[in-house]
Design a protein around this motif. Structure first.
Motif, PDB file in Angstrom:
ATOM      1  N   UNK A   1      -8.542  -2.920  -3.089  1.00 36.70           N
ATOM      2  CA  UNK A   1      -7.723  -2.303  -2.354  1.00 36.70           C
ATOM      3  C   UNK A   1      -6.481  -2.336  -2.855  1.00 36.70           C
ATOM      4  N   UNK A   2      -6.180  -3.726  -3.479  1.00 41.91           N
ATOM      5  CA  UNK A   2      -4.835  -3.724  -4.277  1.00 41.91           C
ATOM      6  C   UNK A   2      -4.563  -2.567  -5.499  1.00 41.91           C
ATOM      7  N   UNK A   3      -5.666  -2.510  -6.178  1.00 40.16           N
ATOM      8  CA  UNK A   3      -5.581  -1.513  -7.069  1.00 40.16           C
ATOM      9  C   UNK A   3      -5.319  -0.152  -6.777  1.00 40.16           C
ATOM     10  N   UNK A   4      -6.041   0.227  -5.606  1.00 39.92           N
ATOM     11  CA  UNK A   4      -5.756   1.453  -5.169  1.00 39.92           C
ATOM     12  C   UNK A   4      -4.224   1.724  -4.604  1.00 39.92           C
ATOM     13  N   UNK A   5      -3.656   0.696  -3.998  1.00 43.28           N
ATOM     14  CA  UNK A   5      -2.464   0.776  -3.543  1.00 43.28           C
ATOM     15  C   UNK A   5      -1.229   0.798  -4.487  1.00 43.28           C
ATOM     16  N   UNK A   6      -1.737  -0.080  -5.838  1.00 42.44           N
ATOM     17  CA  UNK A   6      -0.754   0.047  -6.795  1.00 42.44           C
ATOM     18  C   UNK A   6      -0.575   1.409  -7.371  1.00 42.44           C
ATOM     19  N   UNK A   7      -1.820   2.172  -7.426  1.00 42.78           N
ATOM     20  CA  UNK A   7      -1.574   3.484  -8.061  1.00 42.78           C
ATOM     21  C   UNK A   7      -0.740   4.378  -6.926  1.00 42.78           C
ATOM     22  N   UNK A   8      -0.345   3.937  -5.854  1.00 49.19           N
ATOM     23  CA  UNK A   8       0.326   4.721  -4.879  1.00 49.19           C
ATOM     24  C   UNK A   8       1.839   4.369  -5.117  1.00 49.19           C
TER      25      UNK A   8
ATOM     26  N   UNK B   1       2.900   0.929  -4.869  1.00 47.23           N
ATOM     27  CA  UNK B   1       3.052  -0.412  -4.400  1.00 47.23           C
ATOM     28  C   UNK B   1       3.067  -1.600  -5.157  1.00 47.23           C
ATOM     29  N   UNK B   2       3.768  -2.756  -5.401  1.00 45.21           N
ATOM     30  CA  UNK B   2       3.432  -3.967  -5.936  1.00 45.21           C
ATOM     31  C   UNK B   2       2.669  -4.835  -4.837  1.00 45.21           C
ATOM     32  N   UNK B   3       1.426  -5.263  -5.440  1.00 46.02           N
ATOM     33  CA  UNK B   3       0.564  -5.687  -4.346  1.00 46.02           C
ATOM     34  C   UNK B   3       0.216  -6.985  -4.895  1.00 46.02           C
TER      35      UNK B   3
ATOM     36  N   UNK C   1      -6.632   4.168   8.310  1.00 41.70           N
ATOM     37  CA  UNK C   1      -5.401   4.559   9.413  1.00 41.70           C
ATOM     38  C   UNK C   1      -4.284   3.531   8.976  1.00 41.70           C
ATOM     39  N   UNK C   2      -4.416   2.359   8.568  1.00 42.43           N
ATOM     40  CA  UNK C   2      -3.457   1.374   8.124  1.00 42.43           C
ATOM     41  C   UNK C   2      -2.793   1.824   6.758  1.00 42.43           C
ATOM     42  N   UNK C   3      -3.969   2.205   5.980  1.00 40.50           N
ATOM     43  CA  UNK C   3      -3.276   2.696   4.533  1.00 40.50           C
ATOM     44  C   UNK C   3      -2.335   3.820   4.746  1.00 40.50           C
ATOM     45  N   UNK C   4      -2.724   4.806   5.890  1.00 42.46           N
ATOM     46  CA  UNK C   4      -1.889   6.088   6.093  1.00 42.46           C
ATOM     47  C   UNK C   4      -0.505   5.351   6.595  1.00 42.46           C
ATOM     48  N   UNK C   5      -0.531   4.434   7.367  1.00 42.07           N
ATOM     49  CA  UNK C   5       0.706   4.204   7.835  1.00 42.07           C
ATOM     50  C   UNK C   5       1.632   3.260   6.865  1.00 42.07           C
ATOM     51  N   UNK C   6       0.913   2.826   5.872  1.00 48.78           N
ATOM     52  CA  UNK C   6       1.669   2.283   4.618  1.00 48.78           C
ATOM     53  C   UNK C   6       2.356   3.189   3.815  1.00 48.78           C
ATOM     54  N   UNK C   7       1.835   4.562   3.848  1.00 46.86           N
ATOM     55  CA  UNK C   7       2.585   5.552   3.177  1.00 46.86           C
ATOM     56  C   UNK C   7       3.739   5.977   3.629  1.00 46.86           C
ATOM     57  N   UNK C   8       3.995   6.095   5.115  1.00 49.29           N
ATOM     58  CA  UNK C   8       5.179   6.159   5.881  1.00 49.29           C
ATOM     59  C   UNK C   8       5.996   5.192   5.640  1.00 49.29           C
ATOM     60  N   UNK C   9       5.385   3.717   5.551  1.00 52.05           N
ATOM     61  CA  UNK C   9       6.495   2.797   5.489  1.00 52.05           C
ATOM     62  C   UNK C   9       6.938   2.671   3.923  1.00 52.05           C
TER      63      UNK C   9
ATOM     64  N   UNK D   1       8.180  -1.406  -0.725  1.00 52.40           N
ATOM     65  CA  UNK D   1       7.571  -1.283  -2.016  1.00 52.40           C
ATOM     66  C   UNK D   1       6.807  -2.368  -2.565  1.00 52.40           C
ATOM     67  N   UNK D   2       6.327  -3.422  -1.625  1.00 49.16           N
ATOM     68  CA  UNK D   2       5.696  -4.557  -2.025  1.00 49.16           C
ATOM     69  C   UNK D   2       4.826  -5.109  -0.822  1.00 49.16           C
ATOM     70  N   UNK D   3       3.490  -5.388  -1.077  1.00 49.13           N
ATOM     71  CA  UNK D   3       2.632  -5.627   0.113  1.00 49.13           C
ATOM     72  C   UNK D   3       2.046  -6.899  -0.304  1.00 49.13           C
ATOM     73  N   UNK D   4       1.462  -7.504   0.746  1.00 51.47           N
ATOM     74  CA  UNK D   4       0.660  -8.865   0.461  1.00 51.47           C
ATOM     75  C   UNK D   4      -0.428  -8.704   1.396  1.00 51.47           C
ATOM     76  N   UNK D   5      -1.576  -8.199   0.786  1.00 52.33           N
ATOM     77  CA  UNK D   5      -2.872  -8.249   1.468  1.00 52.33           C
ATOM     78  C   UNK D   5      -3.580  -9.465   1.788  1.00 52.33           C
TER      79      UNK D   5
END
Length: 265
Positions: free
Chosen positions: A62-69, A71-73, A17-25, A31-35
């Protein structure tokens, strides 16, 4: 205004659910995330410390999956009091917002808000997005709700409302007035304030409710199934940065919809 976000990771079933919210953001400019995962020092022996490498690897996955979307992570595992460590990490990495799930690992909403989330809310000088993740959370609409008392402390929340307005189909700016002898004057003052606030913004509905602020704000959010409720961290009467007993904390505790808590600092 919204480029880099700190995401608190607890590896609960709520993560999708948080990942889905990140798509909206991301659509809004992030464009950049810190997990960040915090090994809590609240436990005497810090039992998770020996699993640091495991959590580091899990964050990297998780960072690798988000990078494919797109994001810089970056990722970080920290040890200490979760609330203060999340704040420290957001400062070190220059994040403009923190994103936390408001439930995790099956803990009660009330319990979490009494610990990590409430600690983070008390300490943050950056906007804090609370995303409801419990099973009974409502499906939200595309309505943006601002709750303001017109104080200086609410100015930052009002600025976020103005910035986010184009990203929602509907928008409501509301305030809650008391029931005392000066209620009519307060109503007039707040109506003027909300009218000034809505100038230049498309189709903002103004609502002035009367009664207990926290209950009225929560009720309107539920009525609208608000896609996001924006509220200032402090109002006119809160002491220092403490949220305990305040309208903001009450809204965070009772709503099962997304909340953006905006500090004045």
């Amino acid at each position: 205004m919204l480029k880099k976000i700190l995401v608190a990771m607890d590896f609960s079933p709520a993560w999708p659910q948080l990942r889905q919210r990140l798509l909206t953001l991301r659509e809004w400019g992030a464009d950049s995330l810190v997990l960040v995962h915090v090994l809590s020092s609240r436990y005497p022996a810090i039992p998770e410390e020996g699993h640091r490498e495991h959590y580091q690897q899990a964050l990297a996955k998780e960072a690798e999956a988000l990078q494919q979307l797109g994001f810089q992570v970056s990722v970080e595992v920290r040890t200490g009091e979760p609330g203060s460590e999340l704040i420290a990490a957001s400062q070190v990495h220059g994040c403009e917002m923190l994103l936390l799930g408001s439930s995790g690992h099956g803990h009660l909403h009330e319990f979490l808000l009494g610990s990590t989330i409430l600690d983070t809310a008390r300490l943050t000088c950056r906007p804090l997005w609370l995303e409801p993740t419990e099973k009974q959370a409502h499906s939200s609409s595309n309505t943006l709700l601002l709750a303001t008392d017109g104080s200086t402390a609410a100015a930052a929340a009002e600025a976020w409302f103005a910035w986010l307005r184009p990203r929602f189909n509907q928008a409501v700016a509301m305030t809650v007035i008391g029931c005392g002898s000066d209620a009519e004057r307060e109503r007039q003052d707040m109506e003027q304030h909300l009218m000034r606030l809505s100038q230049g913004l498309p189709d903002v509905q103004i609502r002035i409710e009367q009664g207990h602020a926290q209950r009225q704000i929560s009720a309107v959010a539920e009525e609208l199934t608000a896609g996001l409720t924006i509220i200032g961290k402090r109002g006119r009467n809160a002491l220092q940065d403490l949220l305990l007993g305040s309208t903001a904390e009450g809204v965070c505790r009772t709503t099962h919809l997304p909340v953006l808590l905006v500090p004045s600092c």
